[in-house]
Design a protein around this motif. Structure first.
Motif, PDB file in Angstrom:
ATOM      1  N   ASP A 397      40.860  51.125 -14.213  1.00 33.88           N
ATOM      2  CA  ASP A 397      39.870  50.864 -15.267  1.00 33.88           C
ATOM      3  C   ASP A 397      40.274  51.524 -16.575  1.00 33.88           C
ATOM      4  O   ASP A 397      40.100  50.960 -17.667  1.00 33.88           O
ATOM      5  N   TYR A 398      40.807  52.734 -16.466  1.00 31.92           N
ATOM      6  CA  TYR A 398      41.215  53.495 -17.662  1.00 31.92           C
ATOM      7  C   TYR A 398      42.322  52.746 -18.410  1.00 31.92           C
ATOM      8  O   TYR A 398      42.259  52.569 -19.630  1.00 31.92           O
ATOM      9  N   ILE A 399      43.340  52.296 -17.682  1.00 35.92           N
ATOM     10  CA  ILE A 399      44.461  51.587 -18.305  1.00 35.92           C
ATOM     11  C   ILE A 399      43.985  50.316 -18.995  1.00 35.92           C
ATOM     12  O   ILE A 399      44.331  50.037 -20.151  1.00 35.92           O
ATOM     13  N   ILE A 400      43.163  49.520 -18.292  1.00 34.81           N
ATOM     14  CA  ILE A 400      42.679  48.253 -18.843  1.00 34.81           C
ATOM     15  C   ILE A 400      41.786  48.496 -20.059  1.00 34.81           C
ATOM     16  O   ILE A 400      41.811  47.725 -21.029  1.00 34.81           O
ATOM     17  N   SER A 401      41.032  49.575 -20.036  1.00 38.45           N
ATOM     18  CA  SER A 401      40.156  49.907 -21.167  1.00 38.45           C
ATOM     19  C   SER A 401      40.952  50.360 -22.377  1.00 38.45           C
ATOM     20  O   SER A 401      40.666  49.960 -23.512  1.00 38.45           O
ATOM     21  N   VAL A 402      41.950  51.196 -22.168  1.00 44.66           N
ATOM     22  CA  VAL A 402      42.779  51.676 -23.276  1.00 44.66           C
ATOM     23  C   VAL A 402      43.509  50.513 -23.950  1.00 44.66           C
ATOM     24  O   VAL A 402      43.649  50.468 -25.171  1.00 44.66           O
ATOM     25  N   ALA A 418      37.125  59.872 -23.090  1.00 42.97           N
ATOM     26  CA  ALA A 418      38.562  59.897 -22.821  1.00 42.97           C
ATOM     27  C   ALA A 418      39.242  58.657 -23.385  1.00 42.97           C
ATOM     28  O   ALA A 418      40.274  58.741 -24.066  1.00 42.97           O
ATOM     29  N   VAL A 419      38.658  57.485 -23.101  1.00 48.50           N
ATOM     30  CA  VAL A 419      39.256  56.232 -23.570  1.00 48.50           C
ATOM     31  C   VAL A 419      39.204  56.137 -25.085  1.00 48.50           C
ATOM     32  O   VAL A 419      40.188  55.766 -25.738  1.00 48.50           O
ATOM     33  N   GLU A 420      38.072  56.487 -25.674  1.00 47.97           N
ATOM     34  CA  GLU A 420      37.957  56.412 -27.128  1.00 47.97           C
ATOM     35  C   GLU A 420      38.979  57.324 -27.800  1.00 47.97           C
ATOM     36  O   GLU A 420      39.632  56.936 -28.784  1.00 47.97           O
ATOM     37  N   GLY A 421      39.136  58.550 -27.276  1.00 57.38           N
ATOM     38  CA  GLY A 421      40.120  59.470 -27.842  1.00 57.38           C
ATOM     39  C   GLY A 421      41.540  58.935 -27.718  1.00 57.38           C
ATOM     40  O   GLY A 421      42.338  59.017 -28.664  1.00 57.38           O
ATOM     41  N   HIS A 422      41.861  58.365 -26.562  1.00 51.27           N
ATOM     42  CA  HIS A 422      43.207  57.828 -26.344  1.00 51.27           C
ATOM     43  C   HIS A 422      43.477  56.646 -27.275  1.00 51.27           C
ATOM     44  O   HIS A 422      44.577  56.497 -27.817  1.00 51.27           O
ATOM     45  N   ARG A 423      42.472  55.814 -27.462  1.00 51.56           N
ATOM     46  CA  ARG A 423      42.629  54.653 -28.349  1.00 51.56           C
ATOM     47  C   ARG A 423      42.811  55.088 -29.798  1.00 51.56           C
ATOM     48  O   ARG A 423      43.572  54.468 -30.555  1.00 51.56           O
ATOM     49  N   ARG A 424      42.150  56.143 -30.205  1.00 57.66           N
ATOM     50  CA  ARG A 424      42.374  56.677 -31.551  1.00 57.66           C
ATOM     51  C   ARG A 424      43.809  57.181 -31.685  1.00 57.66           C
ATOM     52  O   ARG A 424      44.475  56.959 -32.699  1.00 57.66           O
ATOM     53  N   PHE A 425      44.266  57.873 -30.660  1.00 57.03           N
ATOM     54  CA  PHE A 425      45.616  58.425 -30.664  1.00 57.03           C
ATOM     55  C   PHE A 425      46.659  57.310 -30.792  1.00 57.03           C
ATOM     56  O   PHE A 425      47.691  57.481 -31.447  1.00 57.03           O
ATOM     57  N   LEU A 426      46.385  56.165 -30.177  1.00 66.50           N
ATOM     58  CA  LEU A 426      47.342  55.052 -30.171  1.00 66.50           C
ATOM     59  C   LEU A 426      47.234  54.152 -31.401  1.00 66.50           C
ATOM     60  O   LEU A 426      47.888  53.116 -31.469  1.00 66.50           O
ATOM     61  N   GLY A 427      46.396  54.523 -32.352  1.00 65.53           N
ATOM     62  CA  GLY A 427      46.322  53.733 -33.579  1.00 65.53           C
ATOM     63  C   GLY A 427      44.942  53.252 -33.939  1.00 65.53           C
ATOM     64  O   GLY A 427      44.791  52.181 -34.537  1.00 65.53           O
TER      65      GLY A 427
END
Length: 436
Positions: A397-402, A418-427
């Motif tokens: 779920d985490y991978i698909i969400s990111v 966690a997902v929101e932070g990772h998505r910010r990190f990725l652009g």
């Protein structure tokens, strides 16, 4: 006594009185002007009504939302990833003292380091924080043990979820990490230390004194042990390197996660909806809006019987008014429709089993028929190795969400952060967080 004003006013009319005296011709002119204006207004309004009748969708089109508004990323306001260490950052030493850790909670709680049924955030954040603590205490970190006693009762070990060798190698310039304690220290005395929550550098510098008596320190709880702010910049960068670079999922999880993302993308853009409407979530929060009395009672009994949930008596109405409840599936459907997403939009449900099943999903599905879960996206054979391992399926779920085009959490919990932070990190990928 004579009133001079009275006598003077009787002798000549006031200017006001003179103004109010109209001739018949002036009255006729005013009436004619009013009639002419009314006629123009009538014909104009009839023309507009006829135009709406010919094109009834024109009012909707005036409020249409562009694709860029629906799917475009945020600009990030000038923020960008900054994880490279400074020139002052020294290489680690091979310290002959060891930090062992039990990372408590489910996948996202362990990753984020944040406690509760509630920056870098998953076991991921706990683990990233413990990497930083090991650095602060000049210790060798032993690969963390994962919590097998949480609500999920998951028997997965670290290597089942994360790429263990990649984790060790990618952080070799920061902290020495080993897979297990040296054999001669397995039975050695060790300090069992519950580190104080949200502690800063000075606290851990003080804890270094424990090395005078012990070569092993065991940390039974790793959640929220390190402050979010007030830390040296290199420690903050280390946390993010550990979280976003070192903690890569194990190859089987990464491989299947990538396949499922590709299947979704074959239909175009998609939304990942983290729909927190599982039985345990509703029981924990005490949110029973829209449920039957029987269902509300079932959730209350579950809460009473779950020992580590401290709060037992919860007013559901107060919870909802205070914004502490997840949105219902129906509310999410109304919300996404109001934003302008078309019914053809593919929506991936990143969640466990939805409470009430199709009964409570029906309204959402009627608005967005292309509603899928990992169980419908993947084959039974593809999922069989992940059965009974909630942390591993949560990683999917985490991978698909990111990787989604838009991420929408119905509740602000560990995975959402966690997902929101990772998505910010990725652009600064688009995340929409409803105001509950």
């Amino acid at each position: 006594m004579v009133n001079p004003r009275a006598s003077s006013s009787s002798s000549s009319p006031s200017p006001l009185l003179r103004f109010r005296i109209h001739t018949p011709s002036s009255i006729s002119q005013c009436v004619a002007l009013l009639l002419a204006f009314s006629t123009v207004l009538f014909f104009f309004s009839q023309r507009q009504i006829a135009e709406v009748d010919r094109n009834p969708l024109s009012s909707e089109e005036s409020f249409s939302v562009s694709k860029e508004q629906l799917w475009g990323s945020s600009f990030g306001y000038g923020y960008y990833p900054c994880v490279k260490s400074t020139s002052r950052y020294a290489a680690p030493q091979n310290w002959d003292r060891y930090l062992t850790v039990r990372s408590n909670g489910g996948l996202n709680q362990m990753r984020t380091g944040k406690g509760g049924k509630k920056n870098c955030s998953m076991p991921k954040h706990h683990i990233a924080d413990m990497v930083a603590v090991a650095r602060l205490m000049n210790a060798t970190l032993v690969i963390p043990q994962l919590d097998k006693r949480s609500f999920w009762q998951d028997s997965s070990i670290f290597a089942d979820i994360f790429d263990e060798l990649h984790f060790i190698k990618s952080l070799q310039g920061d902290v020495r990490i080993v897979q297990e304690l040296p054999r001669e220290l397995e039975s050695a005395p060790r300090a069992r230390k519950h580190f104080t929550s949200w502690s800063g550098v000075s606290y851990y510098e003080e804890m270094v004194r424990l090395w005078k008596e012990y070569r092993v320190i065991h940390v039974p709880k790793s959640d929220s042990r390190l402050a979010n702010s007030g830390l040296p910049i290199d420690i903050q960068k280390l946390r993010c390197r550990a979280l976003y670079h070192a903690l890569r999922f194990a190859a089987p999880i990464e491989s299947l996660g990538k396949k499922l993302v590709e299947r979704l993308q074959s239909h175009g853009r998609y939304i990942a909806l983290h729909l927190r409407y599982e039985k345990d979530m509703l029981s924990f929060t005490g949110c029973t809006y829209g449920l039957s009395d029987m269902e509300a009672e079932e959730l209350r009994i579950m809460r009473e019987n779950t020992n580590h949930w401290k709060l037992k008596k919860i007013d559901s109405t107060e919870q909802r008014i205070g914004g502490y409840c997840p949105l219902t599936p129906k509310e999410v459907g109304i919300f996404l429709q109001a934003l302008g997403y078309p019914p053809s939009t593919w929506i991936y449900i990143a969640a466990g089993e939805i409470y009430g099943g199709d009964t409570y999903l029906a309204d959402l599905r009627s608005r967005f028929p292309n509603l899928v879960f990992k169980e419908t996206l993947a084959t039974t054979k593809e999922l069989q190795n992940f059965a009974s391992h909630a942390s591993q399926t949560a990683a999917l779920d985490y991978i698909i969400s990111v990787e989604s085009d838009v991420f929408v959490p119905s509740y602000t919990g560990n995975m959402a952060r966690a997902v929101e932070g990772h998505r910010r990190f990725l652009g600064h990928r688009k995340t929409i967080s409803p105001d509950r």
